[in-house]
Design a protein around this motif. Structure first.
Motif, short mmCIF file in Angstrom:
data_model
loop_
_atom_site.label_atom_id
_atom_site.label_comp_id
_atom_site.label_asym_id
_atom_site.label_seq_id
_atom_site.Cartn_x
_atom_site.Cartn_y
_atom_site.Cartn_z
N THR A 1 0.68 -0.93 -0.19
CA THR A 1 0.29 0.17 -0.07
C THR A 1 0.75 1.67 -0.01
N ALA A 2 1.80 1.20 0.79
CA ALA A 2 2.79 2.12 1.02
C ALA A 2 3.54 2.69 -0.25
N GLU A 3 3.96 1.79 -0.62
CA GLU A 3 4.43 1.62 -2.55
C GLU A 3 3.80 1.79 -3.23
N ALA A 4 2.73 1.56 -3.53
CA ALA A 4 1.34 2.05 -4.53
C ALA A 4 1.50 3.54 -4.56
N ARG A 5 1.54 4.12 -2.71
CA ARG A 5 0.68 5.74 -3.02
C ARG A 5 1.76 6.26 -3.21
N LEU A 6 2.93 5.61 -2.82
CA LEU A 6 4.71 6.77 -2.92
C LEU A 6 4.66 6.80 -4.37
N ASN A 7 3.95 5.85 -5.69
CA ASN A 7 4.02 5.67 -6.93
C ASN A 7 2.76 6.92 -7.57
N GLY A 8 1.93 6.98 -6.59
CA GLY A 8 0.71 7.23 -7.25
C GLY A 8 0.14 6.54 -8.17
N GLU A 9 -0.18 5.43 -7.28
CA GLU A 9 -0.89 4.07 -7.40
C GLU A 9 -2.04 3.45 -7.00
N ALA A 10 -2.67 2.77 -7.42
CA ALA A 10 -3.69 2.20 -6.86
C ALA A 10 -3.27 0.06 -6.76
N LEU A 11 -3.58 -0.51 -5.73
CA LEU A 11 -3.35 -1.60 -5.51
C LEU A 11 -4.56 -2.16 -6.54
N PRO A 12 -4.43 -3.53 -6.87
CA PRO A 12 -5.95 -4.71 -7.72
C PRO A 12 -6.63 -4.87 -6.16
N GLU A 13 -8.00 -4.68 -7.35
CA GLU A 13 -9.03 -5.04 -5.98
C GLU A 13 -8.66 -5.96 -4.73
N THR A 14 -8.24 -6.97 -5.91
CA THR A 14 -8.39 -8.20 -4.42
C THR A 14 -6.92 -9.06 -4.16
N THR A 15 -6.14 -8.99 -3.40
CA THR A 15 -5.22 -9.79 -3.61
C THR A 15 -5.04 -10.58 -3.01
N ILE A 16 -4.85 -12.18 -2.84
CA ILE A 16 -4.83 -13.16 -2.18
C ILE A 16 -3.27 -13.98 -2.07
N LEU A 17 -3.17 -13.59 -0.59
CA LEU A 17 -1.29 -14.12 -0.73
C LEU A 17 -1.30 -15.83 -0.02
N PRO A 18 -0.34 -16.26 -1.51
CA PRO A 18 -0.57 -17.93 -1.34
C PRO A 18 -0.48 -18.36 0.10
N SER A 19 -0.84 -19.45 0.65
CA SER A 19 -0.66 -20.40 1.20
C SER A 19 0.62 -21.79 0.84
N GLU A 20 1.30 -21.90 1.46
CA GLU A 20 1.96 -23.08 1.48
C GLU A 20 2.47 -24.14 1.54
N LEU A 21 2.55 -25.06 1.63
CA LEU A 21 2.92 -26.16 2.36
C LEU A 21 4.49 -26.63 3.07
N ILE A 22 4.18 -26.53 4.89
CA ILE A 22 5.37 -26.09 4.91
C ILE A 22 6.91 -27.47 6.01
N ASP A 23 7.23 -28.01 5.02
CA ASP A 23 8.16 -29.07 5.75
C ASP A 23 9.67 -29.12 5.98
N LYS A 24 10.04 -30.26 5.75
CA LYS A 24 11.62 -30.47 6.49
C LYS A 24 11.96 -30.13 5.45
#
Length: 328
Positions: A292-315
């Motif tokens: 959000t900060a970087e978008a506003r600093l660049n005079g831009e807007a974020l996509p309406e929806t952003t889904i951040l990925p979930s990943e399997l954690i193993d050894k």
């Protein structure tokens, strides 16, 4: 090493692939005025929200250092929805924010206060708990709750050849929990020899989960696997199993969210019941503030929806998800 530098190449690539490019916002010039960004989040009442608070302050530290002349970040925590609504009003009228990142304490109670801020010209990014009226926000970010449920089910099915008796501990009755549960059961239903013996709400709380698991252990003599859909609940489950002396017959417990204690167990192979987890780190608040900060600093807007990925954690990758300084 700064938190910005510590983001893994793998996670960074996944985040980049999982979202669309920033969108130019009409009416905002490239030469943006100073970004005065308010962050409104729940207080550290349990380990996950403690992680939210820690990562929010890490974002403030890193981003203000990177943009000392152009960015000011104010972080406010609240113990309930009324307090958060009052703090939001203060952020707008006293602090004079022009940008807001908010993790709502409650969806319905915060929708109108957020809408009022937006109507006063504040750019709004809502994180995780959505509002009842999406028009009150400019952007929405959340973890992948479908993957949160799907990943452990696929892991169980593959590792145990589609044959197992399972008990499950859900979170709190919410749309978020429903999404996770539906994703989990949709995979399990594809395997006739995988049976869910029962599922009860553990309220994302280790004490409640301990009691639920005690009941499961009393009622069911043949449990192979436990899905405790939160790492705090998984701790309560482990305590109940140990107290009942059932470590020998239960094969595995799968939690969720990537708490550092659970990730450390996977790294060290220190508990035979804990072999994997799924990421849903409170670090997403860091990512939301940063984007959000970087978008506003660049005079831009974020996509309406952003889904951040979930990943399997193993050894094989646990070190990438281990943040020893975080409270979660």
């Amino acid at each position: 090493m700064s938190v910005l530098a510590s983001l893994t190449r793998r996670s960074a690539l996944a985040l980049a692939l999982g979202t669309s490019a920033l969108i130019a916002l009409p009416g905002i010039s490239a030469a943006q005025e100073k970004v005065n960004l308010g962050v409104s989040i729940p207080a550290a009442t349990h380990s996950f929200t403690a992680g939210i608070v820690w990562w929010a302050n890490e974002a403030k530290k890193d981003l203000e250092a990177a943009h000392p002349d152009d960015l000011q970040i104010t972080v406010k925590t609240s113990s309930g929805a009324p307090e958060q609504a009052n703090q939001l009003q203060d952020l707008v009228t006293v602090t004079g924010i022009n940008t807001l990142v908010i993790f709502p304490f409650e969806s319905a109670a915060l929708t109108q206060p957020v809408a009022q801020a937006k109507n006063k010209g504040v750019y709004v990014t809502v994180v995780d708990r959505g509002l009842t009226d999406p028009s009150a926000q400019d952007a929405y970010m959340a973890g992948d709750n479908t993957a949160f449920g799907k990943i452990p089910a696929e892991y169980f099915a593959k590792k145990y050849d589609g044959k197992a008796n399972i008990v499950a501990l859900r979170g709190i009755p919410t749309t978020l929990d429903n999404e996770r549960w539906e994703a989990f059961t949709s995979v399990i239903d594809e395997h006739p020899d995988m049976k869910i013996l029962d599922a009860q709400y553990g309220n994302w709380n280790r004490d409640d989960a301990f009691k639920v698991m005690q009941d499961f252990l009393t009622r069911f003599k043949d449990i192979d696997l436990v899905w405790a859909a939160d790492d705090d609940m998984a701790i309560g489950v482990l305590q109940a199993i140990r107290q009942a002396g059932r470590e020998g017959d239960i094969k595995e417990v799968f939690g969720g969210a990537g708490a550092k204690g659970m990730v450390k167990m996977i790294m060290d192979d220190s508990n035979p019941l804990i072999k994997a987890d799924v990421s849903y780190s409170p670090k997403f608040i860091y990512e939301a503030i940063k984007r959000t900060a970087e978008a506003r600093l660049n005079g831009e807007a974020l996509p309406e929806t952003t889904i951040l990925p979930s990943e399997l954690i193993d050894k094989s990758n646990a070190e990438d998800f281990y943040f020893p300084d975080s409270p979660f």
